[in-house]
Every structure is written in structure tokens, then in C-alpha cells.
Design an enzyme around this catalytic site. Sequence first.
Site, mmCIF file in Angstrom:
data_model
loop_
_atom_site.group_PDB
_atom_site.id
_atom_site.type_symbol
_atom_site.label_atom_id
_atom_site.label_comp_id
_atom_site.label_asym_id
_atom_site.label_seq_id
_atom_site.Cartn_x
_atom_site.Cartn_y
_atom_site.Cartn_z
ATOM 1 N N LYS A 1 0.781 -1.126 -0.030
ATOM 2 C CA LYS A 1 0.052 -0.004 -0.085
ATOM 3 C C LYS A 1 0.818 1.459 -0.123
ATOM 4 O O LYS A 1 2.130 1.063 0.596
ATOM 5 C CB LYS A 1 -1.049 0.062 1.274
ATOM 6 C CG LYS A 1 -1.831 -1.042 1.302
ATOM 7 C CD LYS A 1 -3.414 -0.834 0.588
ATOM 8 C CE LYS A 1 -3.974 -2.151 0.442
ATOM 9 N NZ LYS A 1 -5.126 -2.025 -0.112
ATOM 10 N N LYS B 1 2.019 -9.258 -2.143
ATOM 11 C CA LYS B 1 1.240 -8.950 -3.227
ATOM 12 C C LYS B 1 1.073 -7.692 -3.860
ATOM 13 O O LYS B 1 0.736 -6.895 -3.013
ATOM 14 C CB LYS B 1 -0.200 -10.055 -3.367
ATOM 15 C CG LYS B 1 -0.853 -9.309 -2.734
ATOM 16 C CD LYS B 1 -2.371 -9.999 -2.772
ATOM 17 C CE LYS B 1 -3.347 -9.561 -3.911
ATOM 18 N NZ LYS B 1 -3.828 -8.343 -3.684
ATOM 19 N N ASP C 1 -1.478 -4.834 -5.513
ATOM 20 C CA ASP C 1 -2.847 -4.720 -5.313
ATOM 21 C C ASP C 1 -3.378 -5.024 -6.713
ATOM 22 O O ASP C 1 -2.586 -4.923 -7.766
ATOM 23 C CB ASP C 1 -3.113 -3.435 -4.679
ATOM 24 C CG ASP C 1 -4.002 -3.452 -3.764
ATOM 25 O OD1 ASP C 1 -5.078 -4.314 -3.855
ATOM 26 O OD2 ASP C 1 -4.407 -2.829 -2.706
ATOM 27 N N GLU C 2 -4.802 -4.983 -6.838
ATOM 28 C CA GLU C 2 -5.348 -5.368 -8.015
ATOM 29 C C GLU C 2 -5.303 -4.276 -8.822
ATOM 30 O O GLU C 2 -5.380 -4.726 -10.354
ATOM 31 C CB GLU C 2 -7.102 -5.745 -7.867
ATOM 32 C CG GLU C 2 -7.856 -4.389 -7.466
ATOM 33 C CD GLU C 2 -7.654 -4.093 -5.950
ATOM 34 O OE1 GLU C 2 -7.039 -5.074 -5.375
ATOM 35 O OE2 GLU C 2 -8.360 -3.230 -5.608
ATOM 36 N N HIS D 1 -6.782 -13.477 -7.364
ATOM 37 C CA HIS D 1 -7.628 -12.281 -6.563
ATOM 38 C C HIS D 1 -8.980 -12.487 -7.319
ATOM 39 O O HIS D 1 -8.965 -12.826 -8.321
ATOM 40 C CB HIS D 1 -6.705 -11.066 -6.703
ATOM 41 C CG HIS D 1 -7.390 -9.666 -5.956
ATOM 42 N ND1 HIS D 1 -8.228 -8.804 -6.380
ATOM 43 C CD2 HIS D 1 -7.123 -9.601 -4.600
ATOM 44 C CE1 HIS D 1 -8.549 -8.118 -5.473
ATOM 45 N NE2 HIS D 1 -7.943 -8.517 -4.407
ATOM 46 N N LYS E 1 -13.255 -5.731 6.587
ATOM 47 C CA LYS E 1 -14.132 -4.571 5.816
ATOM 48 C C LYS E 1 -14.959 -5.065 5.019
ATOM 49 O O LYS E 1 -15.860 -4.334 4.603
ATOM 50 C CB LYS E 1 -13.248 -3.355 5.412
ATOM 51 C CG LYS E 1 -12.591 -3.802 3.957
ATOM 52 C CD LYS E 1 -11.740 -2.668 3.556
ATOM 53 C CE LYS E 1 -10.807 -3.271 2.068
ATOM 54 N NZ LYS E 1 -9.832 -2.299 1.787
HETATM 55 C C1 3PG Z 1 -7.124 -6.850 -0.969
HETATM 56 O O1 3PG Z 1 -6.307 -7.104 -1.996
HETATM 57 O O2 3PG Z 1 -7.535 -7.829 -0.379
HETATM 58 C C2 3PG Z 1 -6.893 -5.678 -0.377
HETATM 59 O O3 3PG Z 1 -6.196 -4.641 -1.026
HETATM 60 C C3 3PG Z 1 -6.796 -5.686 0.954
HETATM 61 O O4 3PG Z 1 -6.221 -4.347 1.498
HETATM 62 P P1 3PG Z 1 -6.511 -3.950 3.193
HETATM 63 O O5 3PG Z 1 -5.845 -5.002 3.868
HETATM 64 O O6 3PG Z 1 -5.741 -2.489 3.237
HETATM 65 O O7 3PG Z 1 -8.099 -3.862 3.303
#
Ligand code: 3PG
Length: 400
Positions: free
Chosen positions: A138, A164, A166-167, A255, A295
Site C-alpha cells: 500500500k 502481493k 494490489d489489483e 484475486h 471490511k
Molecule cells: C486486497 O487485495 O484484499 C485488499 O487490497 C486488502 O487491503 P486492506 O488489507 O488494506 O483492506
Amino acid sequence: MTDVVATYYFRPKEGVSPDWAARAIAEEQTTGTWTEISTRQNYVRYLDGRIGDIIPTGQGYTCSITYPSEIFEPGNIPQYLSVVAGNLFGLSRLAAVRLIDVEFSKDIIPFKGPGYGIEGIRKLVGTTDRPHVGTIIKPKVGLNPKDTAEVAYEAAIGGVDLIKDDETLTDQKFCPLNERLPLVMEQLDRVRSESGRNVLYAVNISTAGDKIVERAREAVRMGANMLMIDVIVCGFDAVRAVAEEPGLNLPIHVHRTMHAAITRNREHGIAMRPLCRLVRMLGGDQLHTGTVSGKMEHDVTELRGDNLALTEPFFDLKPVFPVASGGLHPGGVDKEIRLLGRDIILQAGGGIHGHPDGTRAGAAAMRQAVDAAVAGIPPATYAQDHPELKRALDKWGIAN
Ligand code: 3PG
């Protein structure tokens, strides 16, 4: 040949009988249509869908439809989906319809499944039975390759097993794949020489259908040790194409961005379960299925069943490592493990990089939370002599 059984939930509109609704689905997906047709010759009727018992469920009904194996073209996943999950969702006399599960028959699984599976990935990382910890770099976009690699180093040396992309990070100008990947791998080599630990990096190769295999090859040439594919946006067949490509031979992290548009509505769409089965058939080694404390919207019973679909015996296909991700932090780890078990990858982005003392401490806190849960020690007790975990729990609390 063994047939394929799909289970649907449906809610007919007022004035429409459940029998009519089930027949409409079965006929639409096999040999019929909305009206009688003169061309539905007797000799095609062996391909008719067979309707099982119609059981009142919630505000609607569930029933199975058995599709004869011969209706499927072996190996053609787009065609499988057109049968079990095709036009039926749009039938206007149904208020809602959801594909809940599919029992695929061995005859239409000419796939090898996961190349590594849980055991193979555990061997690569060097673990026996503890949950793995992963992180998503991040911010999801914007970091340059050097800083991405630096964050990867911090997370890896702090204790994660998997990093990993991110998407939304693929091969943009601000972080080209051919710069990012070698730099991250260099940092993971550094971690190996400093700590003896082997950390995986799932580089996101998601791209257009006619380019993904080449991108996977490029990643292998640049030293990748894992590939990531976003299965809904790339298409299921992208996983198959990469898994079957000779010479690639890397584990595939799958993913599922955009899945909730399909899976979230409890009455309409496609549940995660059939998607789990497809990914396993097609060769994904890890698949996101959700968390019980994070979340994203979730249903614990469905999620446990989804993880079971990835891990229970399924012909001769290896088990897939379920990934719990999305809003996870050290305070949620105990609950995740209690409800989802140890064959799980607990992945945190914000829950690691948002640690008050930075990424390395965040990764350590996640690992400490796992160690506590595995030892059967409450996180708050374990935190008393593990300052990284203590700081994380002070910030985010403990999920119960
Ligand atoms: C994922 O790929 O699952 C999300 O990017 C998770 O990000 P987060 O842990 O900050 O919610």
C-alpha cells in the site's frame, strides 16, 4: 458419463408458480426456449435439464437442475458457464435467481488443477501447519519501483510469507513491471540471506486475454516466484491458460476484484462457491474468499463452505490455499483462525502498513498474532511481552 448438478435459489414474481420457474430455467439452459418450438426434435431431448425437488427456502425456493454431461464441451469453461450460469439470470418472470453451487463431474474436468496447492506452497515457504501471513503493498498505486521494493523488504523482514501487488497495479508508467519485479525479488533475496526465510511475491500479471500468457512468461524470465491473476476481470480461462502454459510452473495467486457485483446479493447472481470450484479446477493455488473480521461484507457459513470447497477432497485436484483479506489487522487474527482454521493465508494491507511504527512492526505484529492464536494464548496476554502486537491492538482493538 456422470452428469453435472447445479443448485439454484429462485424467487418467482407474483402469479408465477415455482414449477413454472424451475422449468423455465431448465429449458432456457438446455433444449427449450420461452415457447414450444417445432425444431425440438425427439433426438435432442436427451440433453434436457432434469429438475430436482423444489424446496421452499426463505422468500423463494431452491432446486437442483441436472445437466447431462454431453451438453458440455470438455475443457471449454466459457461454454460451461453459459450452461449453468447463462441467460437464466435475466428471465423477467423471476424476481431473483442465484446459482448456489455446482457439482462438476470428472468427465468435464480435463484440467490438472493447482500445480502446488497448500502443501506445495507450504514447502516453498517452509511451514508445516501455521497460517501464512501476507501483505498487499500500500498505497495500491503510486509508489515507484524502488519504494515498492523497499516496502516489500520491510514487510518480509518483519515476518510476512507473501507479498502481493494490489489489483489496480499492473504495468503503469509510475511503476513498470519490468523495473518493479526485479527490484522486489532482489529485496526478497536479501531477506533470504539475512533471515533464511523464503518469501513469495505475487506479481500482478492481469491484462488482456491475448497478452496474459506472454506477461506471465516475461515475469518468469525476470525471476518471479509467484503470479497473480484477477480472475473475474481477466476471465476464468486466463487462470487455465497460465496454469497450463508449459515452462511457467509458478504458483498462482488468484484475486477476485469485482466479484461482489456477482456474489454479494444473497438472492440474485452467483455465490462464491461455484467460483471456488472453477478456480480449483483451473489451477489457482491461492484464492481470496474473504474474512470473518474485515471490511468486506461476508456470511460466515457461506465463507466456511467456500473454504471447504477449496480444501476438501475433490477428485485428484490439490487443495487451494484460501486467502482472508480485506480490512484485516492483528486484532482480527485470533477470530479468523478460530473460525477458518490454520490452512489460511491472513493478508493485511492497511493492517500492516498502518501500524504506528511502520511496515516492519506491522508485519511482526501480524506474525505475533498468529503465533499467539496457534499457541492458544489470548492476543491481549501475548501482547504483554510483544510490543509490536501491543501497539497494533491499542490502535485497532480485538475483534470478537
Ligand atoms: C486486497 O487485495 O484484499 C485488499 O487490497 C486488502 O487491503 P486492506 O488489507 O488494506 O483492506
